[in-house]
Design an enzyme around this catalytic site. Structure first.
Site, PDB file in Angstrom:
ATOM      1  N   HIS A   1       0.866  -1.182   0.000  1.00  0.00           N
ATOM      2  CA  HIS A   1       0.000   0.000   0.000  1.00  0.00           C
ATOM      3  C   HIS A   1       0.898   1.227   0.000  1.00  0.00           C
ATOM      4  O   HIS A   1       1.696   1.428   0.906  1.00  0.00           O
ATOM      5  CB  HIS A   1      -0.914   0.020   1.222  1.00  0.00           C
ATOM      6  CG  HIS A   1      -1.880   1.166   1.209  1.00  0.00           C
ATOM      7  ND1 HIS A   1      -3.167   1.068   0.703  1.00  0.00           N
ATOM      8  CD2 HIS A   1      -1.742   2.458   1.609  1.00  0.00           C
ATOM      9  CE1 HIS A   1      -3.769   2.227   0.802  1.00  0.00           C
ATOM     10  NE2 HIS A   1      -2.929   3.096   1.348  1.00  0.00           N
ATOM     11  N   CYS A   2       0.777   2.044  -1.027  1.00  0.00           N
ATOM     12  CA  CYS A   2       1.627   3.234  -1.180  1.00  0.00           C
ATOM     13  C   CYS A   2       0.879   4.458  -0.653  1.00  0.00           C
ATOM     14  O   CYS A   2      -0.172   4.833  -1.194  1.00  0.00           O
ATOM     15  CB  CYS A   2       2.003   3.430  -2.644  1.00  0.00           C
ATOM     16  SG  CYS A   2       3.059   4.874  -2.934  1.00  0.00           S
ATOM     17  N   VAL A   3       1.416   5.064   0.397  1.00  0.00           N
ATOM     18  CA  VAL A   3       0.751   6.242   0.966  1.00  0.00           C
ATOM     19  C   VAL A   3       0.859   7.451   0.045  1.00  0.00           C
ATOM     20  O   VAL A   3       0.063   8.388   0.146  1.00  0.00           O
ATOM     21  CB  VAL A   3       1.338   6.578   2.354  1.00  0.00           C
ATOM     22  CG1 VAL A   3       1.079   5.454   3.333  1.00  0.00           C
ATOM     23  CG2 VAL A   3       2.832   6.889   2.273  1.00  0.00           C
TER      24      VAL A   3
ATOM     25  N   ASN B   1      -1.989   6.933  -2.119  1.00  0.00           N
ATOM     26  CA  ASN B   1      -3.174   6.634  -1.310  1.00  0.00           C
ATOM     27  C   ASN B   1      -3.973   5.482  -1.891  1.00  0.00           C
ATOM     28  O   ASN B   1      -5.209   5.511  -1.936  1.00  0.00           O
ATOM     29  CB  ASN B   1      -4.055   7.882  -1.172  1.00  0.00           C
ATOM     30  CG  ASN B   1      -5.037   7.776  -0.005  1.00  0.00           C
ATOM     31  OD1 ASN B   1      -4.768   7.082   0.966  1.00  0.00           O
ATOM     32  ND2 ASN B   1      -6.169   8.451  -0.107  1.00  0.00           N
TER      33      ASN B   1
END
Length: 343
Positions: A180-182, A185
């Site tokens: 999950h890439c912040v 998002n």
């Protein structure tokens, strides 16, 4: 404010930004996260309990829930860098007759990274639903090591297909889950891996292009000014020839914003370049970062469990079919997911 004070502030800001980037880049920031955890335990001895609770709540909201904060930070950093490049570097380079295609290259790469960013952040990453679950279970074989048949997701109440993982931030199981890439998002999964590679490679290329053009500009300015052939009076009143340290100080005080930007994009190029190479390696070998991390953890635990006289058996990636087929799988995702996306 003297040079050392300015340089100390600059170095602190750059290192803080670099640490934030590493900490928020998925599993690659685990070493930094463990170091930060150790430092936090030491600080807990002197920080009031109430402040600790507020800090823990804020960090939980920041890193363990979906938030647009890092998207806003990403856009702000990109706008700041390109604003400085356009306002000063482009103008100076144009006056010094740099080739126009070279000056426009960062904007082309910016368009590519923006497109990849929008597609990666707004596309369904490959969420597993009841309608596509039966087809996805048959898509990949269970290797019996990283992925076991018959394991049910306790949240989604469905059997996990091979190469899938439940994302607690998205509250869904994602097919071919990477991380999950912040910064976008969203999850990087079967349907967003191609867009993430486009985003990452063009972003690293834009940072490298700006760093190279800015370094060339400062080099041209130094050569045209002839400052390297001059001299200066030091604090003791003695005349000395210009050295590298004096030259850096001179450039820092003459073009502070440009040098600030050059240091930041240079470090950014190194970090993004390394991350880009790692992501391409995963793509060429048909692995996800989740699988890469789990395979390393398996090897470490398996190695510790073996006796000295036992033969070590390494993990074998059964999903790799050669570089061309691996890339084709990423850029032409499963048709069942594409149909689900359109409906």
């Amino acid at each position: 404010m003297d040079f050392l004070t300015l340089f100390s502030i600059y170095l602190g800001l750059v290192l803080t930004a670099l640490a934030l980037l590493c900490a928020c880049s998925g599993r690659k920031g685990r070493v930094l996260s463990s170091s930060a955890s150790g430092a936090g335990q030491m600080l807990s001895l002197v920080i009031p309990t109430r402040l600790q609770r507020v800090t823990q709540w804020a960090l939980h909201r920041l890193f363990h829930t979906r938030s647009c904060l890092f998207v806003v930070l990403h856009v702000a950093l990109q706008a700041t860098v390109f604003g400085e490049y356009t306002w000063e570097v482009f103008v100076y380079c144009w006056e010094l007759q740099f080739p126009l295609p070279l000056l426009l290259l960062p904007y082309v790469l910016l368009a590519g990274s923006t497109g990849g960013f929008l597609l990666c952040s707004r596309t369904d990453p490959g969420i597993i639903t009841k309608s596509n679950h039966a087809s996805l279970v048959k898509m990949y074989a269970y290797d019996g090591v990283l992925f076991q048949k018959g394991v049910t997701c306790p949240t989604c109440k469905m059997e996990k297909p091979a190469r899938s993982k439940h994302c607690s931030l998205c509250s869904a199981c994602v097919h071919r889950f990477d991380h999950h890439c912040v910064w976008v998002n969203n999850c990087v999964g079967a349907l967003t891996a191609r867009y993430f590679l486009l985003y990452l490679c063009t972003l690293a290329g834009a940072a490298a292009a700006i760093a190279a053009i800015t370094a060339a500009l400062l080099t041209r300015v130094v050569l045209l000014s002839g400052v390297m052939h001059g001299s200066y009076i030091d604090e003791q009143g003695q005349e000395r020839a210009v050295d590298i340290l004096f030259l850096i100080q001179h450039l820092f005080l003459t073009f502070p914003r440009i040098v600030f930007m050059l240091g930041f994009v240079t470090l950014l190029t190194l970090v993004l370049g390394a991350y880009c190479c790692f992501s391409l390696y995963l793509a060429f070998t048909n692995q996800t970062s989740n699988e890469w991390y789990k395979s390393r953890r398996y090897r470490c635990s398996h190695h510790r469990a073996l006796q000295p006289h036992d033969r070590q058996v390494g993990y074998k990636n059964i999903y790799s079919k050669g570089v061309w087929m691996n890339l084709k799988e990423i850029f032409t995702p499963p048709t069942v997911l594409e149909r689900q996306k359109k409906t």
